[in-house]
Motif scaffolding. Structure first.
Motif, PDB file in Angstrom:
ATOM      1  N   GLY A  66       0.618 -10.387  -4.002  1.00 13.91           N
ATOM      2  CA  GLY A  66       0.947  -9.154  -3.307  1.00 13.91           C
ATOM      3  C   GLY A  66       0.850  -7.914  -4.179  1.00 13.91           C
ATOM      4  N   ILE A  67       0.203  -8.024  -5.341  1.00  9.20           N
ATOM      5  CA  ILE A  67       0.067  -6.904  -6.275  1.00  9.20           C
ATOM      6  C   ILE A  67      -1.359  -6.334  -6.197  1.00  9.20           C
ATOM      7  N   GLU A  68      -1.487  -5.007  -6.398  1.00 12.68           N
ATOM      8  CA  GLU A  68      -2.816  -4.395  -6.405  1.00 12.68           C
ATOM      9  C   GLU A  68      -3.674  -5.043  -7.488  1.00 12.68           C
ATOM     10  N   LEU A  91       0.829  -1.208   0.000  1.00  8.93           N
ATOM     11  CA  LEU A  91       0.000   0.000   0.000  1.00  8.93           C
ATOM     12  C   LEU A  91       0.863   1.257   0.000  1.00  8.93           C
ATOM     13  N   ASN A  92       0.263   2.346  -0.454  1.00  9.92           N
ATOM     14  CA  ASN A  92       0.920   3.649  -0.362  1.00  9.92           C
ATOM     15  C   ASN A  92       1.153   3.973   1.114  1.00  9.92           C
ATOM     16  N   PRO A  93       2.349   4.412   1.493  1.00  9.98           N
ATOM     17  CA  PRO A  93       2.620   4.725   2.905  1.00  9.98           C
ATOM     18  C   PRO A  93       1.684   5.780   3.483  1.00  9.98           C
ATOM     19  N   ASP A  94       1.119   6.629   2.621  1.00  4.25           N
ATOM     20  CA  ASP A  94       0.213   7.678   3.087  1.00  4.25           C
ATOM     21  C   ASP A  94      -1.223   7.193   3.230  1.00  4.25           C
ATOM     22  N   PHE A  95      -1.494   5.936   2.858  1.00  4.39           N
ATOM     23  CA  PHE A  95      -2.843   5.400   2.960  1.00  4.39           C
ATOM     24  C   PHE A  95      -3.145   5.049   4.411  1.00  4.39           C
ATOM     25  N   SER A  96      -4.183   5.659   4.958  1.00  5.08           N
ATOM     26  CA  SER A  96      -4.564   5.440   6.356  1.00  5.08           C
ATOM     27  C   SER A  96      -5.616   4.332   6.420  1.00  5.08           C
ATOM     28  N   ILE A  97      -5.239   3.189   6.969  1.00  5.01           N
ATOM     29  CA  ILE A  97      -6.124   2.018   6.993  1.00  5.01           C
ATOM     30  C   ILE A  97      -7.144   2.145   8.121  1.00  5.01           C
TER      31      ILE A  97
END
Length: 450
Positions: A433-435, A388-394
């Protein structure tokens, strides 16, 4: 007296006559201007179509001409093929072909576009073009060359003979199947030639886009019209004597029974039932919906009560759309281990004036729902998170089964969260592990799925 009357009326009638002639002349001029604009539009669209098919042939040739190891140039060529075929399809849509069987040529271009897109977006370094795909490209190159030559010849005939596309439109609208119009005859010839390209091996990624998987997945024995009436009467809670039944698509791959109850006071109600297996496909109550009074939570309660009443257990709402005083909920099946199964989908439309369910669609659920034995994820949750993008807030995560690009079911990690002030669902393939897929969510989607 008559003389005096004639002296008065004669000038009036003369003025009216001149005015009528002038009005008629103006109408004639305006009509000619409209026809001229339409003719110019058709000529331009056909010129564009001829140009783009010619460029398509060139681009396919360029892609084939490079060394098989030139992955970057292959990708560039395939992207250009995809772009050019899209432009050609747009040009076709602007021609007066609604009455002409030109669908095979349009279908051919559509498949070329999808083939180019599917092959260009993958990593050609890890998954290069196969021998079959090179064979497909050569077939497309030869086919596009023939179509390009035929269109160029037709364009030359149109220009040299001063043929008009407006005459084509008139001939087609008159349903003149045996018309001798040279443009119509030539276009029919091009379309007939396109049917010969159906033997091209497009590959599973493209073929899956033109196959209704539900037809093959529907199981069970064929039912009779009498059995369909009983199913419909039970679903709509009415007597069988109130049901009118009609069989649709008897000779097609997906025959159905359409059962209807007509209620003059409250609008028509219809139920569609699969002739194979007798499973419910669709329900609709056609009535006017007054001003909305229900909240989102109240509407969701009505929808959930409806699906539970009709035996759709273990369903979870994943999205919501509101339109013209109605709210439509999408539900998917939830397995015992909390894995969401998106192919097992139903939609429920609720009238927001009184909470009545006025629409229900269950074709996907009827076709896909079954006991599944999925393999365990090959990667861990933490490994999936690193994709995931590091900026994505789960905000939430779980396992989910979705439809992959090749039409197969794919196990993924589903992450719900936000980035750039927008809500998203991101699906990471639990094996690679790919989008696999990214969806933008609305606040309502989050509300019904939380």
């Amino acid at each position: 007296m008559y003389r005096r009357l004639s002296m008065i009326m004669f000038p009036i009638m003369t003025v009216l006559f001149i005015g009528a002639m002038y009005w008629g002349y103006q109408e004639h001029q305006e009509k000619n201007n409209v026809l001229l604009k339409a003719e110019n539009s058709y000529q331009r669209a056909f010129g564009d179509l001829t140009y783009y098919v010619h460029k398509l042939n060139d681009e396919l040739g360029n892609t084939l001409a490079v060394n098989s190891a030139s992955k970057d140039f292959q990708r560039k060529g395939l992207v250009n093929v995809w772009r050019i075929t899209s432009e050609a399809q747009h040009a076709i849509s602007q021609l007066p072909l609604s009455y002409l069987p030109f669908a095979d040529t349009e279908n051919f271009l559509s498949r070329v576009s999808n083939f180019a897109y599917k092959t260009s977006v993958r990593d050609l370094g890890k998954q290069p073009l196969s021998g079959e795909e090179f064979k497909t490209l050569k077939s497309l190159y030869n086919s596009s060359h023939q179509i390009s030559s035929q269109l160029s010849e037709l364009q030359n005939n149109i220009m040299s003979s001063s043929l008009r596309w407006m005459d084509v439109e008139v001939a087609l609208s008159a349903n003149e199947s045996g018309t001798s119009n040279p443009v119509v005859s030539s276009l029919r010839h091009v379309n007939d030639q396109s049917t010969q390209y159906g033997e091209v091996e497009w590959g599973p990624a493209v073929n899956s886009m033109y196959t209704d998987k539900r037809v093959k997945l529907l199981s069970g024995k064929p039912i009779t019209a009498e059995e369909a009436v009983k199913i419909a009467a039970k679903f709509m809670d009415t007597d069988v004597s109130n049901i009118e039944i009609k069989e649709n698509g008897k000779d097609s791959d997906f025959p159905t029974y359409m059962a209807s109850v007509k209620d003059d006071a409250d609008g028509d109600k219809k139920v569609s039932i699969a002739a194979k297996g007798g499973k419910l496909v669709m329900y609709a109550h056609y009535r006017d919906v007054s001003e909305a009074t229900l909240t989102l939570e109240q509407a969701e309660e009505k929808a959930e009560s409806f699906i539970e009443k009709h035996g759709y257990d273990d369903m979870e709402a994943v999205s919501y759309d509101e339109y013209y005083n109605t709210g439509t909920f999408t539900y998917v099946y939830e397995m015992e281990d909390d894995t969401l199964v998106y192919p097992d989908k139903i939609t429920v439309k609720v009238a927001l004036d009184d909470g009545e369910v006025i629409g229900f669609h269950a074709a996907d659920y009827a076709a896909h729902h079954r006991d599944r034995q999925m393999n365990k994820p090959s990667i861990s949750l933490n490994q999936a998170i690193t994709a995931l993008n590091p900026d994505f807030s789960i905000k939430d995560q779980r396992l989910a089964i979705i439809d992959g690009e090749l039409g197969e079911e794919v196990l993924c990690y589903e992450f719900t969260g936000n980035i750039n002030d927008q809500l998203y669902r991101i699906y990471i393939n639990a094996e690679t592990g790919i989008e696999e897929k990214i969806e933008k969510m609305s606040r309502s989607d989050q509300a019904v799925s939380s």
